[in-house]
Design an enzyme around this catalytic site. Structure first.
Site, PDB file in Angstrom:
ATOM      1  N   GLU A 355       0.833  -1.200   0.000  1.00  0.00           N
ATOM      2  CA  GLU A 355       0.000   0.000   0.000  1.00  0.00           C
ATOM      3  C   GLU A 355       0.870   1.254   0.000  1.00  0.00           C
ATOM      4  O   GLU A 355       0.474   2.292  -0.526  1.00  0.00           O
ATOM      5  CB  GLU A 355      -0.939  -0.002   1.210  1.00  0.00           C
ATOM      6  CG  GLU A 355      -2.095   0.991   1.082  1.00  0.00           C
ATOM      7  CD  GLU A 355      -3.165   0.799   2.131  1.00  0.00           C
ATOM      8  OE1 GLU A 355      -4.252   0.307   1.788  1.00  0.00           O
ATOM      9  OE2 GLU A 355      -2.905   1.128   3.303  1.00  0.00           O
ATOM     10  N   HIS A 386       6.604 -27.203   2.814  1.00  0.00           N
ATOM     11  CA  HIS A 386       5.792 -28.266   2.221  1.00  0.00           C
ATOM     12  C   HIS A 386       4.717 -27.703   1.302  1.00  0.00           C
ATOM     13  O   HIS A 386       3.752 -28.399   0.973  1.00  0.00           O
ATOM     14  CB  HIS A 386       5.167 -29.111   3.332  1.00  0.00           C
ATOM     15  CG  HIS A 386       6.183 -29.797   4.183  1.00  0.00           C
ATOM     16  ND1 HIS A 386       6.671 -31.058   3.898  1.00  0.00           N
ATOM     17  CD2 HIS A 386       6.849 -29.378   5.298  1.00  0.00           C
ATOM     18  CE1 HIS A 386       7.567 -31.402   4.806  1.00  0.00           C
ATOM     19  NE2 HIS A 386       7.694 -30.397   5.672  1.00  0.00           N
ATOM     20  N   LYS A 514     -13.902   1.718  -3.963  1.00  0.00           N
ATOM     21  CA  LYS A 514     -14.854   2.076  -2.906  1.00  0.00           C
ATOM     22  C   LYS A 514     -15.981   2.942  -3.461  1.00  0.00           C
ATOM     23  O   LYS A 514     -17.156   2.746  -3.131  1.00  0.00           O
ATOM     24  CB  LYS A 514     -14.124   2.822  -1.789  1.00  0.00           C
ATOM     25  CG  LYS A 514     -13.273   1.934  -0.905  1.00  0.00           C
ATOM     26  CD  LYS A 514     -12.235   2.705  -0.118  1.00  0.00           C
ATOM     27  CE  LYS A 514     -12.844   3.746   0.783  1.00  0.00           C
ATOM     28  NZ  LYS A 514     -11.815   4.405   1.631  1.00  0.00           N
TER      29      LYS A 514
END
Length: 548
Positions: A355, A386, A514
């Site tokens: 950000e 793994h 937004k």
């Protein structure tokens, strides 16, 4: 801050030439050529943190040339500007002063001629009093019972930082059970509330404006859930507190303004855990330990501010990151903590880094012609071994890795920690030095494998090595060392932003989605087909309306 295109500097051009010399050299050769390489390429901070950056594709000359880049882009001036309250967040016309929140030396820091430290200290004192009340059981709910559970409702920096730190410092936690709700998906809060008793639950609503959609949606749901049992809305004041500056909306919600904790617009969300946003941390581990977290960060701040670039840990790690992303073409970096308590640390750094430095224009507002922020990711070891280490070891992409581990475990059960750290040391060694096809063939034949099959298998089992890593050892994960570690990465991110000529403290990239979501929300109601967007978005919305 000055606006200098790093690629136009003489230091950058020197690094381009130097890269041609370094690129073919294997880390294996660098160690063979200098038996004291680890000693020369390691730094220790306050007997708390040791950083070994010797397993990198660089030499002392590389570091010198990278430091010349830092000097030519005027990093020193930028550091002084931040610490002195300069408005280095230029697009929002704000200072960047998370460092003031942990200024344990209490030196005056001025914003528009006013020392902010009295304000900071007043909020810390208010947090301290509140924490002592709740932890000691002096803060009772509406039924007279003490608080047993605390739910933090926030998103982004109001969630990631506090959640990461409370998880990392679980060995120091008290009896309070901590919960974090961030996602506007109703599942998040529903699952959290299922096991809670409204009479013994405290909610922290963390929103500077008290208008953040996700946070306020969850807060209203929590309020409704609470009132189903409590009944009287006057009881909200004993069970909800706010971390906000919007006293009007806080009061309208039913929260007593005295139970609202202030922070300021010169504190960015992703750098806010040191502020009132850190209240859930302080409630979880006690205010004395929260102050130690601040102290650790302050000590790293002083190191960053006062230490020459040749021994400055955040600066060196930042420069190494630029070396890989801009000269070797690395697009990602992995943060791999070998401690389960740090399981949220990569996610926290992901926001802090991406950000901050995920920008496409420079400080002049012009498109950059070079990479900016790297993609940061990671998981705790040994789980990652793994899952995705295969690609790091034998894939075609270069992925610089930070390995982080404590020397002393909080849970020294049997030989668990020795096995964990054995893997930590082994992975960095394997990534650096690898194993040649010839070595594989010899091993296989020593195990009784026929020569022809050994020759066939060798390419598949060989490791090229030459994969870069930093090893970061903490003596132990404590509030002090965690504070220093977080601040180290904050300053690394800042350093990279300065050198890359971008603004690290705004985040305009989150705004468009937004705004569009706000408009689409009303379109999801009713049977009418939507046709005002592009064909894909229209189709998806109409599918939702049909199936819903």
């Amino acid at each position: 801050m000055k606006k200098i295109n790093p690629t136009q500097t003489s230091a950058w051009k020197a690094l381009q030439q130097h890269f041609k010399e370094i690129e073919p050299i294997h880390i294996r050769h660098l160690f063979h050529a200098d038996p004291k390489r680890s000693e020369k390429f390691s730094l220790t901070f306050n007997d708390l943190i040791r950083v070994d950056f010797s397993k990198n594709r660089l030499t002392a000359q590389t570091i010198e040339k990278l430091q010349a880049l830092a000097q030519e882009t005027d990093l020193a001036l930028a550091i002084c500007s931040m610490f002195s309250g300069g408005k280095i967040n230029e697009t929002e016309e704000r200072p960047v002063l998370h460092i003031a929140l942990r200024n344990r030396g209490n030196q005056p820091i001025l914003v528009d001629g006013q020392d902010v430290m009295p304000l900071v200290n007043a909020v810390l004192e208010k947090m301290k009093r509140f924490c002592h009340q709740v932890i000691k059981g002096d803060w009772n709910g509406y039924s007279g019972q003490t608080i047993t559970d605390v739910v933090n409702i926030g998103i982004g920096g109001s969630d990631l930082g506090p959640y990461m730190a409370t998880e990392a410092l679980k060995p120091y936690k008290n009896h309070l059970k901590m919960h974090f709700v961030s996602n506007v998906d109703g599942t998040d809060i529903v699952e959290t509330l299922k096991a809670l008793n409204p009479a013994r639950t405290l909610f922290i609503v963390a929103s500077k404006t008290f208008t953040t959609q996700e946070t306020m949606t969850n807060a209203q749901t929590a309020r409704e859930w609470f009132l189903k049992t409590a009944g009287d809305s006057a009881h909200v004041a004993r069970h909800f507190v706010a971390l906000s500056t919007n006293i009007k909306e806080v009061t309208n919600f039913g929260i007593d303004p005295e139970n609202s904790f202030e922070f300021w617009d010169w504190v960015g969300g992703r750098y806010s855990l040191w502020s009132a946003i850190g209240l859930p941390i302080a409630l979880s581990i006690g205010f004395d330990n929260f102050e130690k977290l601040l102290e650790g960060a302050y000590e790293m701040d002083q190191h960053f501010l006062k230490t020459d670039f040749t021994h400055n840990i955040p600066v060196i790690l930042a420069l190494i990151g630029i070396w890989y992303s801009h000269f070797f073409g690395a697009e990602t970096e992995a943060v791999l903590p070998y401690d389960q308590y740090l399981h949220r640390f990569p996610a926290y750094l992901q926001q802090a880094s991406m950000e901050s430095n995920g920008k496409w224009v420079d400080r002049d507002g012009k498109p950059v012609g070079y990479q900016t922020g790297s993609i940061l990711w990671g998981e705790p070891g040994t789980n990652g071994q793994h899952a995705f280490y295969q690609l790091i070891h034998q894939g075609t992409k270069i992925i610089p890795c930070d390995f982080i581990a404590p020397v002393i475990s909080h849970n020294a059960i049997g030989d668990h920690h020795h096995k964990l750290l054995a893997n930590f040391f082994a992975q960095t060694q394997a990534l650096a030095f690898g194993k040649t096809e010839q070595e594989v063939q010899e091993e296989l034949m020593a195990e009784g494998v026929f020569s022809e099959k050994a020759t066939y298998l060798a390419p598949f089992k060989a490791f090229s090595g030459n994969r870069p890593t930093n090893s970061i050892l903490l003596k132990q994960i404590t509030p002090l060392s965690l504070g220093a570690l977080i601040a180290l990465y904050e300053h690394k991110i800042f350093t990279q932003g300065v050198i890359l000529n971008i603004f690290s403290f705004d985040q305009w990239g989150v705004e468009l989605g937004k705004k569009l979501a706000s408009g689409i929300l009303s379109e999801l109601e009713g049977p009418e087909k939507v046709s005002c967007h592009d064909s894909s978005t229209n189709s998806l919305i109409n599918c939702f309306k049909k199936w819903h």
